[in-house]
Design an enzyme around this catalytic site. Structure first.
Site, PDB file in Angstrom:
ATOM      1  N   ARG A  52     -95.066 -10.760 -33.199  1.00  0.00           N
ATOM      2  CA  ARG A  52     -93.666 -10.669 -33.863  1.00  0.00           C
ATOM      3  C   ARG A  52     -93.807  -9.975 -34.875  1.00  0.00           C
ATOM      4  NH1 ARG A  52     -92.073 -11.671 -28.916  1.00  0.00           N
ATOM      5  NH2 ARG A  52     -91.717 -13.845 -28.318  1.00  0.00           N
TER       6      ARG A  52
ATOM      7  N   ASP B  12     -94.911  -5.336 -21.757  1.00  0.00           N
ATOM      8  CA  ASP B  12     -94.492  -6.500 -21.531  1.00  0.00           C
ATOM      9  C   ASP B  12     -93.342  -7.024 -21.979  1.00  0.00           C
ATOM     10  OD1 ASP B  12     -95.324  -9.254 -20.389  1.00  0.00           O
ATOM     11  OD2 ASP B  12     -95.168  -9.579 -22.536  1.00  0.00           O
TER      12      ASP B  12
ATOM     13  N   HIS C 297     -96.029  -5.865 -16.532  1.00  0.00           N
ATOM     14  CA  HIS C 297     -95.323  -7.012 -16.585  1.00  0.00           C
ATOM     15  C   HIS C 297     -94.413  -6.738 -15.294  1.00  0.00           C
ATOM     16  CE1 HIS C 297     -91.818  -9.803 -18.072  1.00  0.00           C
ATOM     17  NE2 HIS C 297     -91.599  -9.284 -17.022  1.00  0.00           N
TER      18      HIS C 297
ATOM     19  N   ASP D  93     -99.923 -15.656 -23.228  1.00  0.00           N
ATOM     20  CA  ASP D  93     -98.614 -15.108 -23.381  1.00  0.00           C
ATOM     21  C   ASP D  93     -97.931 -15.940 -24.422  1.00  0.00           C
ATOM     22  OD1 ASP D  93     -96.020 -13.737 -23.020  1.00  0.00           O
ATOM     23  OD2 ASP D  93     -95.560 -14.358 -21.237  1.00  0.00           O
TER      24      ASP D  93
ATOM     25  N   HIS E 138     -90.632 -18.227 -30.832  1.00  0.00           N
ATOM     26  CA  HIS E 138     -89.399 -18.004 -30.924  1.00  0.00           C
ATOM     27  C   HIS E 138     -88.794 -18.977 -32.128  1.00  0.00           C
ATOM     28  CE1 HIS E 138     -88.831 -15.051 -27.726  1.00  0.00           C
ATOM     29  NE2 HIS E 138     -89.535 -15.710 -26.891  1.00  0.00           N
TER      30      HIS E 138
HETATM   31  O1  DOR Z   1     -91.695 -15.382 -21.537  1.00  0.00           O
HETATM   32  C1  DOR Z   1     -91.945 -14.142 -21.985  1.00  0.00           C
HETATM   33  N1  DOR Z   1     -91.805 -14.224 -23.168  1.00  0.00           N
HETATM   34  N2  DOR Z   1     -92.138 -13.294 -21.249  1.00  0.00           N
HETATM   35  C2  DOR Z   1     -92.342 -12.000 -21.695  1.00  0.00           C
HETATM   36  O2  DOR Z   1     -92.584 -11.199 -20.827  1.00  0.00           O
HETATM   37  C3  DOR Z   1     -91.799 -11.919 -22.995  1.00  0.00           C
HETATM   38  C4  DOR Z   1     -92.082 -12.875 -23.872  1.00  0.00           C
HETATM   39  C5  DOR Z   1     -91.628 -12.712 -25.070  1.00  0.00           C
HETATM   40  O3  DOR Z   1     -91.749 -11.516 -25.786  1.00  0.00           O
HETATM   41  O4  DOR Z   1     -90.910 -13.518 -25.777  1.00  0.00           O
HETATM   42 ZN    ZN Z   2     -94.374 -10.167 -19.674  1.00  0.00          ZN
END
Ligand code: DOR
Ligand code: ZN
Length: 425
Positions: A60, A150, A177, A303, A307
């Site tokens: 991020r 992605d 992706h 992954d 957030h």
């Molecule tokens: O769930 C996901 N979050 N899939 C993705 O491909 C991107 C990722 C994100 O950047 O939050």
């Molecule tokens: Zn992805």
């Protein structure tokens, strides 16, 4: 530099021995080995693994430092047993220039908790229209070898072909992706019985499978390396199995959450379970587990997608997709595969290191190997408390679950990044 003597530790499940770490390498191993002046780490009951390598981490930074930074994500990674992570390009600004990838790489060096290897975007701004400066990113100090949009699919087959052709020159790999965007417009969850019942727009399995099928043909045609991000369906496994049988240079990853959780979770309407690709059915989970054991799916990648609260604790339709993963991945994989340490090392360290070209990582703890390793207590069980995680975000789908295994120590080039289960800095 501090020397460490790890006593009575099992290397990948073998009979206990002592490990001496000095000057950045595993200097010696042997029962009864001693070393004056070394810091002693009691390895009784612990298993030593090569430091884990994550091919798919969202850090991020730059842009969403409120959700994660290179430093907080690096700390989460070290606590999860990782010594290297590949940082996805969907930052703000996007990592589509030498300048941005060098910035991320430098921030990783400054944090000094894991090796942060930036991934470069395939297309400018992840917009899917023009190729980004792949060569300049490869030649930069960050030495980018993995390219991915992605979060978005490189949907244009001509661009995908050109990217595959371009990266061949420096043995790069395009990480796709796989999501045919026309088939997932407005999608909120896996398309199936439960989406129908809940009245949520579905994300059909074929949207992933169609892109994988197309891209393995393109990779075969070009003779280039392709990697498939977060494979989530039984049908994708079938396409990969066929492609590998033909000798296509394709590798694939599965996430811990797609190995454990199903679309049943959407019934709660808790956006912590919203992720892209979505959680699938129990039959998909079973196929992914088999594929991982057999090697049709090569690796586990997290992954890790932190957030901020406002992007997750809202209505399902408005929530961002993604889940934390770094601090729980080893536990979930241990739960799924059992204590098959050699297989875990293969899927979480050696193979991801090889795909990423990280030559200092993915080596079993043996004399002469770079001292990138982690110590696991397989007998420990821990309750996941989201606010106690090192990540700056809390969006773990495993809140209050009891998971097996605990990372006790991690070493990066011979320096401890984690000791007694706590980050050293
Ligand atoms: O769930 C996901 N979050 N899939 C993705 O491909 C991107 C990722 C994100 O950047 O939050
Ligand atoms: Zn992805």
């Amino acid at each position: 530099m501090t020397a460490y003597l790890i006593t009575n530790v099992s290397v990948l499940g073998a009979a206990p021995t002592n490990l001496l770490i000095r000057d950045g390498v595993v200097a010696e191993t042997g029962v009864g080995l001693t070393a004056a002046g070394a810091v002693v780490v009691d390895g009784t009951g612990l298993v030593a693994l090569p430091g884990l390598v994550d091919l798919h981490t969202h850090l991020r930074e730059p842009g969403r430092e409120d959700a994660e930074t290179v430093e907080t994500g690096s700390r989460a990674a070290a606590l999860g047993g990782y010594t290297a992570v590949c940082a996805m390009a969907n930052t703000s600004p996007v990592a589509d220039t030498a300048g941005v990838v060098e910035q991320v790489w430098r921030l990783g060096r400054e944090a000094g908790l894991v090796d942060v290897q930036p991934i470069g975007a395939v297309t400018v701004g992840l917009a899917g229209e023009r190729l980004a400066e792949l060569g300049a990113m490869a030649d930069s100090a960050a030495r980018v070898r993995i390219f991915s949009d992605d979060g978005h699919c490189v949907a244009d087959p001509r661009l995908m072909r050109r990217a595959l052709e371009y990266v061949k020159a420096f043995d790069g790999v395009v990480a796709q992706h796989a999501e045919e965007p026309r088939l997932t417009e407005g999608a909120q969850m896996h398309e199936g019985e439960i989406s129908t019942r809940l009245g949520l727009t579905g994300w059909p399995a074929v949207a992933e499978e169609a892109i994988i099928a197309r891209d393995v043909l393109l990779a075969e045609h070009v003779g280039s390396r392709l990697h498939i991000c977060h494979v989530s369906t039984a049908g994708s496994v079938g396409v990969l199995r066929q492609a590998k049988a033909r000798g296509v240079q394709v590798t694939a990853e599965v996430t811990p959450h797609h190995l454990l959780l199903t679309d049943e979770k959407a019934v709660t309407y808790d956006p912590v379970y919203k992720v892209n690709p979505p959680l699938r059915t129990a039959a998909d989970v079973a196929a992914l587990r088999t594929a991982l054991a057999e090697g049709v799916v090569d690796i586990v990648a997290t992954d890790h997608a932190p957030h901020a609260v406002e992007d997750k604790e809202c209505e399902w339709a408005y929530a961002r997709p993604g889940m934390l993963g770094l601090e729980t991945a080893l536990s979930i994989t241990l739960d799924v595969l059992g204590p098959q340490w050699d297989l875990i090392a293969e899927r979480m360290s050696r193979t991801p290191a090889r795909i990423a070209g990280l030559t200092e990582h993915g080596h079993d703890p043996a004399p002469g190997a770079p001292a990138n390793l982690t110590l696991v207590d397989p007998a420990a069980r821990r309750v996941i408390e989201p606010t106690e995680l090192a990540s700056r975000s809390c969006n773990t789908p495993y809140a209050r679950m009891t998971l097996p295994g605990r990372i006790v120590a991690t070493f990066l080039r011979g320096e401890a990044t984690v000791l007694d289960g706590k980050a050293v800095k």
